[in-house]
Scaffold this motif. Structure first.
Motif, mmCIF file in Angstrom:
data_model
loop_
_atom_site.group_PDB
_atom_site.id
_atom_site.type_symbol
_atom_site.label_atom_id
_atom_site.label_comp_id
_atom_site.label_asym_id
_atom_site.label_seq_id
_atom_site.Cartn_x
_atom_site.Cartn_y
_atom_site.Cartn_z
ATOM 1 N N SER A 16 0.451 -1.062 0.554
ATOM 2 C CA SER A 16 0.137 -0.042 0.003
ATOM 3 C C SER A 16 0.905 1.286 0.404
ATOM 4 O O SER A 16 1.737 1.630 0.394
ATOM 5 C CB SER A 16 -0.912 0.178 1.082
ATOM 6 O OG SER A 16 -0.382 -0.026 2.742
ATOM 7 N N GLN A 20 2.230 -0.144 4.750
ATOM 8 C CA GLN A 20 1.176 -0.790 6.361
ATOM 9 C C GLN A 20 0.285 0.289 6.808
ATOM 10 O O GLN A 20 -0.095 0.896 7.805
ATOM 11 C CB GLN A 20 2.356 -0.719 6.953
ATOM 12 C CG GLN A 20 3.477 -1.851 6.917
ATOM 13 C CD GLN A 20 4.315 -1.369 7.934
ATOM 14 O OE1 GLN A 20 5.026 -0.973 8.776
ATOM 15 N NE2 GLN A 20 4.731 -2.990 7.694
ATOM 16 N N PRO A 22 -3.578 0.473 6.295
ATOM 17 C CA PRO A 22 -4.632 -0.456 5.855
ATOM 18 C C PRO A 22 -5.748 0.104 5.479
ATOM 19 O O PRO A 22 -6.431 -1.048 4.120
ATOM 20 C CB PRO A 22 -5.474 -0.679 7.718
ATOM 21 C CG PRO A 22 -3.826 -0.775 8.217
ATOM 22 C CD PRO A 22 -3.425 0.306 7.628
ATOM 23 N N HIS A 23 -6.565 2.037 4.732
ATOM 24 C CA HIS A 23 -7.106 1.473 3.795
ATOM 25 C C HIS A 23 -6.200 2.979 2.754
ATOM 26 O O HIS A 23 -7.037 4.052 2.449
ATOM 27 C CB HIS A 23 -7.903 2.607 4.897
ATOM 28 C CG HIS A 23 -9.015 1.366 6.106
ATOM 29 N ND1 HIS A 23 -9.997 1.007 5.273
ATOM 30 C CD2 HIS A 23 -8.900 1.857 7.043
ATOM 31 C CE1 HIS A 23 -10.409 0.628 6.498
ATOM 32 N NE2 HIS A 23 -9.374 0.920 7.363
ATOM 33 N N THR A 51 -3.756 -4.010 -1.546
ATOM 34 C CA THR A 51 -4.310 -3.214 -2.173
ATOM 35 C C THR A 51 -4.642 -2.853 -3.017
ATOM 36 O O THR A 51 -3.443 -3.621 -4.124
ATOM 37 C CB THR A 51 -4.265 -2.304 -1.155
ATOM 38 O OG1 THR A 51 -5.811 -1.175 -0.477
ATOM 39 C CG2 THR A 51 -3.315 -1.120 -0.973
ATOM 40 N N GLU A 162 -15.636 -3.158 7.350
ATOM 41 C CA GLU A 162 -14.558 -3.307 8.421
ATOM 42 C C GLU A 162 -15.504 -3.056 9.655
ATOM 43 O O GLU A 162 -15.925 -3.746 10.323
ATOM 44 C CB GLU A 162 -13.698 -2.215 8.879
ATOM 45 C CG GLU A 162 -12.676 -2.585 9.933
ATOM 46 C CD GLU A 162 -10.956 -1.504 10.119
ATOM 47 O OE1 GLU A 162 -9.641 -2.361 10.576
ATOM 48 O OE2 GLU A 162 -11.172 -0.346 9.790
ATOM 49 N N ALA A 216 0.727 -1.490 11.337
ATOM 50 C CA ALA A 216 -0.453 -1.789 10.181
ATOM 51 C C ALA A 216 -1.134 -0.724 11.565
ATOM 52 O O ALA A 216 -1.794 0.770 11.252
ATOM 53 C CB ALA A 216 -0.539 -2.266 9.542
ATOM 54 N N GLN A 217 -1.339 -1.074 12.389
ATOM 55 C CA GLN A 217 -2.906 -0.643 13.770
ATOM 56 C C GLN A 217 -1.966 0.758 14.133
ATOM 57 O O GLN A 217 -2.810 1.293 14.634
ATOM 58 C CB GLN A 217 -2.909 -1.578 14.419
ATOM 59 C CG GLN A 217 -3.738 -2.996 13.930
ATOM 60 C CD GLN A 217 -4.336 -3.927 14.756
ATOM 61 O OE1 GLN A 217 -3.247 -4.014 16.390
ATOM 62 N NE2 GLN A 217 -5.091 -4.427 15.133
ATOM 63 N N GLU A 220 -2.446 3.924 11.820
ATOM 64 C CA GLU A 220 -4.101 4.491 11.587
ATOM 65 C C GLU A 220 -4.312 4.705 13.144
ATOM 66 O O GLU A 220 -4.455 6.107 13.045
ATOM 67 C CB GLU A 220 -5.026 3.193 11.354
ATOM 68 C CG GLU A 220 -4.526 2.687 10.063
ATOM 69 C CD GLU A 220 -6.117 3.563 9.256
ATOM 70 O OE1 GLU A 220 -7.060 3.619 9.198
ATOM 71 O OE2 GLU A 220 -5.337 3.863 8.534
#
Length: 601
Positions: A16, A20, A22-23, A51, A162, A216-217, A220
């Motif tokens: 991505s 890293q 996620p969206h 992605t 999600e 990744a979390q 975000e």
């Protein structure tokens, strides 16, 4: 060819952009070969894609949720495509049955998933509105559903999917026709349960060092993943005020909410305010719904697409209405032809154009288009995504202005959004406003709105820096003998049209393209250019792509017939240090003049 200095932007194929995230709304395709491999569906590229651009690549979170819904409610060979409302799902179903008349009507059907009881509809749920409508259909016809998803831009966002999947897994999101039982008390996914206020503090860093998050979390969360969703309404209002031009400095949410709604400083249209601004899930959704609502306002009629457009604008007009009169060159001669047609009695619904166009950066003569529209009664829709309203003011010459907020308005490449603006001084305003009042539903997902508001707070200062950097890169490319042509509004033969709409402090934007005399030079330059590479534009980091390969790979001859060369390279210039960025481009140019270099394969 190896870089003489280590590459800073060497991001693996399929990762991505940003990495890293996620969206994220872009994906790394770092070499010419990788871009061709992606278009050819080669396994070494496709298998690594974590992605992709959301309208072209259904996010894996959405895919997983759709699979669960199809498994629970569908037939063994069914798939599902997810939309925010039953009305949108219904439009998808109608399109599906038109495209596949061999199917029985009952083979394409809709499941509306809603909270399972009144108790589940907490105050949080009233803000979030956790609903999903799934169109179920035979797996063999996936391409049709994907076509609607791509062109309309009205699919669910990955963040919506999600959140709603978490409710679905807990039995809190069910078919609206099912008997509703009282569920366990639950306030939705865990990340929303922490009471925080990211909007009015300005910090946005709610990470807890004692929690065990993967990287990744953590990324975000650093940028606002723990959200105070009670601020959703305020975030949407602030975004609309920025689009309206009421905010001409970098301000946070509290300041944005204190501005009077009629404090228009940019658009220069008396009576205009955020009440004439509408949010959509993405830019293409705003175009799709503009076309749909104009047909509802007037009548289904052919439209005009003027200038070489972004691919889906043309497809929308062709596939979702009576057809299109396409003027791909966007020239004065094209307007001469249009005027002759109008004088001869032909009538049209609307003219769609971009200001400036993508990827040739040509600017239409909006004054003449406005004259013809007033004389012969058609709507004018201008996509200002590339120019953006801080650089150019096109609203006085349009009935509707659309833009992709996913791009430079956001900048962070981690959220989708679209804007649509009605011109209150248009003679068509009252009729259009009635249609929007009757039809409009705000389907921009709450969490996405909060991200969009946060990202856009420094929009003004970012535009100034991006304008300056892009001009510097355009000069470097324009001066090199192996560069065939640089496409940039400042250098275009339509610069006079751009300058007529340019704001006093406006620049020429952050997008430019270049062509080379040989494909080998184009590929070698691209492979040696130390920027990240992938689809999309308007990112805070410089993003490059062989745009025509990505957008028109299966219609290269058609694109070439309109002057759009297959080996064109497009650059979306970011916020990097100007001298460093210039050096990056100079080194890539040196690579194609190095006679000892190996030929790019």
């Amino acid at each position: 060819m190896p870089h003489s200095t280590p590459a800073e932007n060497d991001v693996a194929v399929g990762e991505s952009l940003p990495p890293q995230t996620p969206h994220a709304v872009s994906v790394s395709l770092p070499t010419w070969k990788a871009n061709v491999g992606y278009e050819e569906g080669e396994e070494w590229v496709v298998s690594k894609m974590v992605t992709g651009y959301p309208r072209f690549f259904v996010h894996k979170i959405i895919q997983a949720f759709a699979t669960k819904i199809a498994a629970k409610y569908g037939q063994p060979d069914d798939q599902a495509m997810l939309f925010p409302t039953s009305a949108i799902a219904g439009r998808c179903r109608d399109f599906f049955l038109r495209q596949a008349p061999e199917l029985e009507a009952q083979q394409v059907w809709i499941i509306d998933l809603v909270p399972s009881s009144e108790r589940a509809r907490s105050e949080e749920f009233s803000v979030i509105s956790p609903r999903v409508s799934a169109v179920l259909f035979p797996e063999s016809h996936f391409k049709i559903a994907k076509t609607f998803w791509q062109h309309s831009g009205d699919g669910v966002s990955s963040r919506r999917a999600e959140y709603c999947q978490s409710l679905f897994d807990e039995g809190l999101l069910v078919d609206s026709k099912e008997t509703q039982e009282v569920p366990k008390v639950c306030k939705g996914p865990r990340r929303y349960r922490q009471k925080t206020s990211i909007d009015l503090t300005g910090s946005g860093d709610n990470s807890n060092g004692n929690e065990n998050h993967d990287s990744a979390q953590f990324v975000e969360q650093r940028f606002g993943r723990n959200l105070d969703i009670s601020q959703t309404k305020n975030a949407k209002l602030a975004v609309r005020r920025r689009i309206a031009g009421s905010l001409t400095a970098d301000v946070g949410l509290e300041k944005a909410l204190s501005v009077k709604k009629d404090n228009d400083r940019i658009r220069d249209v008396p009576g205009f305010s955020e009440d004439d601004v509408y949010l959509y899930p993405c830019g293409m959704s705003s175009i799709f719904n503009a076309h749909r609502n104009m047909m509802a306002t007037k009548a289904p009629m052919k439209s005009i697409v003027y200038g070489f457009p972004y691919i889906d604008t043309l497809k929308i007009v062709e596939k979702f209405g009576p057809g299109c009169q396409f003027y791909g060159h966007g020239s004065a001669e094209d307007l001469d032809d249009l005027e002759k047609r109008l004088e001869g009695g032909e009538r049209f619904l609307a003219l769609f154009t971009e200001f400036p166009g993508n990827p040739l950066l040509r600017s239409p003569d909006l004054e003449r288009i406005r004259y013809l529209a007033d004389k012969y009664d058609f709507f004018v829709v201008v996509d200002e995504t590339i120019g953006n309203f801080l650089n150019v003011n096109v609203l006085p010459l349009a009935d509707i202005v659309v833009s992709s907020l996913t791009k430079v308005f956001s900048g962070d490449s981690n959220v989708m959004g679209g804007g649509l603006v009605l011109n209150p001084k248009s003679k068509n305003y009252d009729a259009l406003k009635r249609t929007w009042d009757e039809d409009y539903v705000d389907n921009h997902w709450a969490e996405d709105s909060i991200f969009l508001e946060r990202n856009s707070r420094d929009f003004v200062s970012r535009i100034e820096r991006i304008n300056s950097n892009a001009e510097a890169i355009a000069e470097v490319l324009n001066a090199h003998p192996r560069v065939k042509k640089v496409y940039y509004p400042k250098y275009s033969d339509t610069r006079q049209n751009y300058d007529k709409c340019r704001n006093p402090n406006g620049g020429y934007g952050g997008l430019l393209s270049a062509t080379f005399y040989t494909k080998q030079d184009a590929a070698k330059f691209f492979d040696n250019l130390d920027t990240v590479k992938g689809p999309s534009l308007g990112t805070n980091f410089t993003l490059s792509s062989p745009y025509v390969i990505l957008a028109h790979y299966h219609e290269l001859d058609w694109a070439a017939s309109w002057g759009v060369e297959a080996d064109l390279v497009r650059f979306s210039v970011g916020l990097e240090d100007t001298r460093k960025l210039v050096g990056t481009f100079q080194r890539a140019l040196e690579a194609i003049t190095d006679t000892d270099s190996h030929t790019t394969t």
